[in-house]
Design a protein around this motif. Sequence first.
Motif, short mmCIF file in Angstrom:
data_model
loop_
_atom_site.label_atom_id
_atom_site.label_comp_id
_atom_site.label_asym_id
_atom_site.label_seq_id
_atom_site.Cartn_x
_atom_site.Cartn_y
_atom_site.Cartn_z
N PRO A 9 0.81 -1.22 0.00
CA PRO A 9 0.00 0.00 0.00
C PRO A 9 0.85 1.27 0.00
O PRO A 9 1.78 1.42 0.79
CB PRO A 9 -0.82 -0.12 1.29
CG PRO A 9 -0.82 -1.58 1.61
CD PRO A 9 0.51 -2.08 1.16
N ARG A 10 0.54 2.16 -0.96
CA ARG A 10 1.13 3.50 -1.05
C ARG A 10 2.66 3.46 -1.01
O ARG A 10 3.30 4.36 -0.46
CB ARG A 10 0.58 4.38 0.08
CG ARG A 10 -0.93 4.56 0.01
CD ARG A 10 -1.49 5.26 1.24
NE ARG A 10 -0.91 6.59 1.40
CZ ARG A 10 -1.37 7.68 0.80
NH1 ARG A 10 -2.40 7.59 -0.03
NH2 ARG A 10 -0.80 8.85 1.01
N ALA A 11 3.23 2.43 -1.60
CA ALA A 11 4.69 2.27 -1.56
C ALA A 11 5.41 3.12 -2.59
O ALA A 11 6.61 3.35 -2.49
CB ALA A 11 5.04 0.80 -1.78
N LEU A 12 4.69 3.58 -3.62
CA LEU A 12 5.33 4.26 -4.75
C LEU A 12 4.93 5.73 -4.80
O LEU A 12 3.74 6.06 -4.78
CB LEU A 12 4.94 3.56 -6.05
CG LEU A 12 5.59 4.08 -7.34
CD1 LEU A 12 7.11 3.89 -7.28
CD2 LEU A 12 5.00 3.36 -8.55
N ARG A 13 5.94 6.59 -4.87
CA ARG A 13 5.71 8.03 -5.04
C ARG A 13 5.78 8.34 -6.53
O ARG A 13 6.85 8.23 -7.13
CB ARG A 13 6.75 8.83 -4.29
CG ARG A 13 6.75 8.63 -2.78
CD ARG A 13 8.05 9.12 -2.15
NE ARG A 13 8.32 10.52 -2.48
CZ ARG A 13 9.49 11.12 -2.26
NH1 ARG A 13 10.51 10.43 -1.75
NH2 ARG A 13 9.65 12.38 -2.56
N VAL A 14 4.67 8.73 -7.13
CA VAL A 14 4.63 9.02 -8.56
C VAL A 14 4.52 10.52 -8.77
O VAL A 14 3.64 11.18 -8.21
CB VAL A 14 3.44 8.30 -9.24
CG1 VAL A 14 3.45 8.59 -10.74
CG2 VAL A 14 3.51 6.81 -9.00
N LEU A 15 5.42 11.06 -9.58
CA LEU A 15 5.39 12.48 -9.94
C LEU A 15 4.60 12.64 -11.23
O LEU A 15 4.95 12.04 -12.25
CB LEU A 15 6.81 13.01 -10.11
CG LEU A 15 6.92 14.52 -10.37
CD1 LEU A 15 6.49 15.31 -9.15
CD2 LEU A 15 8.35 14.90 -10.77
N VAL A 16 3.55 13.43 -11.19
CA VAL A 16 2.68 13.62 -12.37
C VAL A 16 2.51 15.11 -12.61
O VAL A 16 2.64 15.93 -11.69
CB VAL A 16 1.30 12.96 -12.16
CG1 VAL A 16 1.44 11.45 -12.01
CG2 VAL A 16 0.59 13.55 -10.95
N PRO A 17 2.20 15.50 -13.86
CA PRO A 17 1.93 16.92 -14.14
C PRO A 17 0.69 17.39 -13.37
O PRO A 17 -0.27 16.65 -13.22
CB PRO A 17 1.68 16.95 -15.65
CG PRO A 17 2.29 15.69 -16.18
CD PRO A 17 2.15 14.68 -15.09
#
Length: 437
Positions: free
Chosen positions: A402-410
């Motif tokens: 759960p919520r392990a990945l930090r994704v950078l999005v526009p």
Amino acid sequence: MGGSGRTRAAARLLARCALLAIAAAVVVLFLALGEAGPLVLLSGLGGIVLSAAGVWWLLARRGPLRLLGALLAVAAPVGVLIHYIDEGVWGNALLALGLYVLALICARAALRATGKAYVMRGKTRPRPRRPVLIMNPKSGGGKVGRFGLVERAEKLGARVHLLDTEGATDVEALARKAVADGADLLGVAGGDGTQALVAGVAAEHDLPFLVISAGTRNHFAMDLGLDRADPARCLDALTDGEQLRVDLGTVSGRPFVNTVSFGVYADIVQRPEYRDAKAGTALNLLPDLLGGSGPRLDATAGEKRLTGQQAILVSNNPYATPDLMATGLRARLDRGKLGVIGLRVESAAQAAELAVRGGRSQGLSLLTARTVEVSAGMDTIPVAVDGEALTLPTPVVCTVRPRALRVLVPRHRPGTVAPSSPLNWRWITALALGRAR
């Protein structure tokens, strides 16, 4: 009237149009019955049954039965059409069919109008200083070169590594070296399989991860609400982005962002000839896989048990709707659950039921769980992880982080709208009458 009120009014109008089209189709059919009698209805239903049986034999049998299935799949509807022409009601049949298709289009549009825009909002973080992007120049038919992704990324201060398409580049090792060299962001322009490997490294080091929609299908990018038509817009996240916390799936310790497939599809993608001849390879293998000689799968999803399945799909978060007419979308990517779809179809009748009833078919099982264990009575089984062919020892265990990945999005991105529910005529009727919740 506010935006939501206008949307609701538009959805109600579309639902009413769908019901009117259905009613008109029924009237047209009754007019045909009045002219030619009930035989036209019986012949139409018989044609559907025979055509479904023909398609099943075409897919699940070899030799004379496959040839007979192909002939039946074509001859049944042609025979019905000839009968209708003889009876002088072919125009009624075509008009009724057209009205029914119109009804489906309006109903689907009504569902989408009442659906929620799945654009997860994140938190603003400092701009990355040493972003490293890994790009596959051949992915998506050459999107990296076609959209000038390397040049644009380097202008924004990113360091770009192009994968060697002639050799076997270890993408995970490349990502780890970038981290060791001081990268404060990892990103990928490539297929979902490559995305998953680099995402695993980013999650391990708690670094932000950038998704660039340069693959062929870009399912992960679609569910993040990114622009799949112009992957260059994904790079806007480097200067004006926000971070999302999303889940990351694992299968036998390997990360995945979308799905893990077992059974029919996994067996097909294992074949070396699949890449060059997808349709031919699938047609050659389906008789064994559907006819009973392929491996049967058992799965334990939480406290639920599935047995004798021909195919199992495990997804990182469940899909929004099991409706087979809808595009596969995940409502959210941070629910901390795996979606599980099990398929068991052993006859033409069951195949027809699946086509008609979709998620309500007895041959289709829909579950959610935090852990899924799949076995098949053998030491190893073929598995497709985000479309990549692997062979893994059994039992194969899938989990979710759960919520392990930090994704950078526009910050500004198209978003995704999924239907609010599967296509259900009772719900469409309630919507048309203003009674739907």
